[in-house]
Design a protein around this motif. Structure first.
Motif, mmCIF file in Angstrom:
data_model
loop_
_atom_site.group_PDB
_atom_site.id
_atom_site.type_symbol
_atom_site.label_atom_id
_atom_site.label_comp_id
_atom_site.label_asym_id
_atom_site.label_seq_id
_atom_site.Cartn_x
_atom_site.Cartn_y
_atom_site.Cartn_z
ATOM 1 N N PHE A 182 7.458 8.396 -2.557
ATOM 2 C CA PHE A 182 6.767 9.694 -2.514
ATOM 3 C C PHE A 182 5.351 9.662 -3.098
ATOM 4 O O PHE A 182 4.713 10.703 -3.188
ATOM 5 C CB PHE A 182 7.571 10.743 -3.316
ATOM 6 N N LEU A 238 11.300 3.381 6.160
ATOM 7 C CA LEU A 238 10.050 3.563 5.447
ATOM 8 C C LEU A 238 9.075 2.516 5.978
ATOM 9 O O LEU A 238 9.387 1.328 5.995
ATOM 10 C CB LEU A 238 10.304 3.405 3.948
ATOM 11 N N ARG A 285 0.809 -1.223 0.000
ATOM 12 C CA ARG A 285 0.000 0.000 0.000
ATOM 13 C C ARG A 285 0.845 1.278 0.000
ATOM 14 O O ARG A 285 0.313 2.368 -0.225
ATOM 15 C CB ARG A 285 -0.984 -0.035 1.175
ATOM 16 N N GLY A 286 2.132 1.144 0.253
ATOM 17 C CA GLY A 286 3.004 2.300 0.058
ATOM 18 C C GLY A 286 3.025 2.690 -1.408
ATOM 19 O O GLY A 286 2.803 3.848 -1.775
ATOM 20 N N GLN A 287 3.244 1.702 -2.264
ATOM 21 C CA GLN A 287 3.298 1.927 -3.715
ATOM 22 C C GLN A 287 1.928 2.310 -4.274
ATOM 23 O O GLN A 287 1.823 3.146 -5.169
ATOM 24 C CB GLN A 287 3.822 0.653 -4.405
ATOM 25 N N PHE A 324 -0.874 3.680 -2.691
ATOM 26 C CA PHE A 324 -1.590 4.867 -2.185
ATOM 27 C C PHE A 324 -0.705 5.840 -1.400
ATOM 28 O O PHE A 324 -1.217 6.805 -0.844
ATOM 29 C CB PHE A 324 -2.738 4.421 -1.261
ATOM 30 N N GLY A 325 0.591 5.561 -1.305
ATOM 31 C CA GLY A 325 1.425 6.357 -0.394
ATOM 32 C C GLY A 325 0.986 6.149 1.042
ATOM 33 O O GLY A 325 1.076 7.062 1.871
ATOM 34 N N ASP A 326 0.519 4.943 1.351
ATOM 35 C CA ASP A 326 -0.087 4.646 2.655
ATOM 36 C C ASP A 326 1.006 4.224 3.649
ATOM 37 O O ASP A 326 1.178 3.038 3.936
ATOM 38 C CB ASP A 326 -1.132 3.545 2.478
ATOM 39 N N GLY A 327 1.740 5.223 4.128
ATOM 40 C CA GLY A 327 2.810 4.927 5.068
ATOM 41 C C GLY A 327 3.553 6.186 5.464
ATOM 42 O O GLY A 327 3.118 7.305 5.160
ATOM 43 N N GLN A 371 6.857 4.209 -4.344
ATOM 44 C CA GLN A 371 6.900 3.803 -2.939
ATOM 45 C C GLN A 371 7.418 4.933 -2.044
ATOM 46 O O GLN A 371 6.943 5.112 -0.925
ATOM 47 C CB GLN A 371 7.806 2.559 -2.814
ATOM 48 N N PHE A 374 7.736 7.870 6.670
ATOM 49 C CA PHE A 374 9.179 7.645 6.647
ATOM 50 C C PHE A 374 9.877 8.522 7.670
ATOM 51 O O PHE A 374 9.291 9.462 8.200
ATOM 52 C CB PHE A 374 9.766 7.824 5.244
ATOM 53 N N LEU A 412 -0.902 8.955 -7.071
ATOM 54 C CA LEU A 412 -0.732 7.938 -6.024
ATOM 55 C C LEU A 412 -0.730 8.510 -4.600
ATOM 56 O O LEU A 412 -0.485 7.774 -3.655
ATOM 57 C CB LEU A 412 0.570 7.159 -6.266
ATOM 58 N N ASN A 413 -1.023 9.778 -4.442
ATOM 59 C CA ASN A 413 -1.128 10.375 -3.093
ATOM 60 C C ASN A 413 -2.569 10.243 -2.633
ATOM 61 O O ASN A 413 -3.377 11.164 -2.768
ATOM 62 C CB ASN A 413 -0.711 11.851 -3.118
ATOM 63 N N THR A 451 5.215 1.021 5.670
ATOM 64 C CA THR A 451 3.945 1.043 4.929
ATOM 65 C C THR A 451 2.945 0.128 5.626
ATOM 66 O O THR A 451 3.306 -0.682 6.477
ATOM 67 C CB THR A 451 4.099 0.573 3.473
ATOM 68 N N LEU A 510 3.914 9.440 3.203
ATOM 69 C CA LEU A 510 4.472 9.169 1.867
ATOM 70 C C LEU A 510 3.748 9.894 0.728
ATOM 71 O O LEU A 510 4.047 9.645 -0.434
ATOM 72 C CB LEU A 510 4.472 7.654 1.596
ATOM 73 N N ASN A 511 2.816 10.773 1.047
ATOM 74 C CA ASN A 511 2.126 11.547 0.002
ATOM 75 C C ASN A 511 2.909 12.846 -0.214
ATOM 76 O O ASN A 511 2.594 13.877 0.388
ATOM 77 C CB ASN A 511 0.685 11.867 0.416
ATOM 78 N N ARG A 512 3.893 12.810 -1.042
ATOM 79 C CA ARG A 512 4.844 13.930 -1.108
ATOM 80 C C ARG A 512 4.913 14.570 -2.501
ATOM 81 O O ARG A 512 5.918 15.164 -2.882
ATOM 82 C CB ARG A 512 6.239 13.476 -0.661
ATOM 83 N N LEU A 513 3.817 14.455 -3.259
ATOM 84 C CA LEU A 513 3.859 15.028 -4.614
ATOM 85 C C LEU A 513 4.057 16.539 -4.607
ATOM 86 O O LEU A 513 4.687 17.091 -5.515
ATOM 87 C CB LEU A 513 2.580 14.669 -5.380
#
Lengths: 266, 266
Positions: free
Chosen positions: B25, A87, A21-23, A25-28, B23, A30, B143-144, A89, A143-146
């Motif tokens: 970001f 990291l 779920r990191g990959q 949805f950014g569900d995690g 994964q 760091f 993916l965020n 997730t 992990l939602n860093r866009l």
């Protein structure tokens, strides 16, 4: 050097499943941790506390939080490496946003060498990426860093860092760091309650210097500041001497704090 | 069934590198595509168009966009599978938010069987997760997705979907779908310019029914609506008959649109 640790199940290979779920949805979360020459992280406790707060904000179950913290604490620090990125997730889930509380979280650790400390001051500007407001996620290093990816990509060639604002014009942070400013003789740092990351160096500076105030400010204040610093676990504390093409003083407190931070890693 | 495709380099193993920027970001996009019994996606062109727009918003280079679209178009649809999830990330980068324009993007494809179509109406409520506002990312299926993860986790036990608002009280979307409402005899769907995903079924409905208006509305309007539908590529079009414990009519147009959508997959 890379290691994966599936909380509860021990160490694994060095790649993730597609369904992690990191990959997806950014569900995690760091943590980027600086270590001293003996592999010890002087601010480890603050990293762990922030990670635990983040796991709760992301609604990891108490059992999952415990598994993750146990996994993280069991990490062997290889000698010679002076930094690691942890990291975490939520693990490998089924399709869709929903998750079961008994998912097995994944902890991945990546060791590398931190950059040498430097005292050369930063050149910075104002990012054209406006940070969104989300109190449910503010403070946490998720992990939602866009937004940071977009902000970093729009750096001017000479910038070392940038200032990021929210839509009401409040200064929130740098793209890769927290920000402190000296105004009318007082040091301020933004609240970090609606956007931004509550950095570990930020917390250490506030703990060790109770005269610093947590108070929001806007962009106009920065141009008349008597000091502007950026803080980040890896690079420590860096003064900014050119901001939006204007020259700023390098405050003496900044140099003192910078040395105090660096001394922890000797 | 899973395949990875490193754009330009062909198919790979079924796991990602730790350093993949998806994964690290959430630096990427996805598409969830429904296929007919022959493995053909009737709305493929709309998926590809949205993906291309998203890649540009995330500042993939023109060359990277071309590689990704070529990789995606080269996907063989295995017979019998009726859905796939495409996941595109910026690829394996160095440490930090910055990226080189010549990074090799990663395309991952996961096949599965879509749920059977159903006409049973939804029960929905209002999410307590308020969507943040970020025009730079609005519309794109990036993916965020932590806001959706949190919203899905706070579903009441009887809900099939929820309504998500932004901080000014505007209805944006469902947690997993777009939303259309019939008010005073006119169908409306929100603008999706500051938050939310511009769904493929949303675009198909607007293209095939020019009488539907793109116009924002708030929560109070929903309680007096003559129809409320949720749209999603996999489940199609579903009426809502109980919203926030109030009963709503199932509009005749909704049934017609539902059947027209389903017929494309026969």
């Amino acid at each position: 050097m890379k290691f994966n640790y599936q909380a509860g199940n021990g160490w694994q290979s060095d790649s993730q499943e597609f369904d992690d779920r990191g990959q997806q949805f950014g569900d995690g979360l760091f943590e980027t941790v600086r270590l001293d020459g003996h592999g010890v992280a002087p601010l480890w406790q603050m990293h762990i506390e922030r990670l635990a707060l983040g796991l709760k904000a992301l609604r990891f179950s108490d059992a999952a939080v415990e598994l993750v913290l146990h996994a993280v604490d069991s990490i062997a620090h290889p000698p010679g490496m002076t930094a690691c990125k942890l990291l975490v997730t939520r693990g490998v889930g089924l399709r869709g946003y929903g998750f079961s509380p008994d998912l097995m979280p994944l902890v991945t650790v990546r060791y590398f060498n931190a950059p040498e400390f430097s005292t050369s001051p930063y050149v910075a500007g104002t990012s054209d990426v406006v940070l969104s407001t989300q109190p449910l996620l503010a403070g946490h290093k998720h992990l939602n860093r866009l937004e940071q990816v977009l902000a970093r990509d729009s750096f001017d060639a000479e910038w070392n860092e940038c200032i990021m604002l929210d839509s009401s014009g409040i200064v929130i942070e740098g793209c890769m760091s927290n920000v402190f400013v000296k105004l009318d003789g007082r040091w301020l740092t933004p609240e970090i309650t609606s956007s931004g990351i509550n950095g570990v160096v930020r917390r250490w500076l506030l703990d060790t210097n109770p005269e610093i105030n947590v108070q929001n400010f806007g962009l106009p204040e920065l141009n008349s500041a008597q000091g502007l610093i950026f803080t980040n676990s890896l690079v420590g504390i860096r003064s900014c001497h050119i901001f939006d093409s204007q020259t700023l003083d390098v405050a003496p407190e900044a140099k003192r704090w910078q040395l105090a931070y660096q001394e922890m890693f000797e």
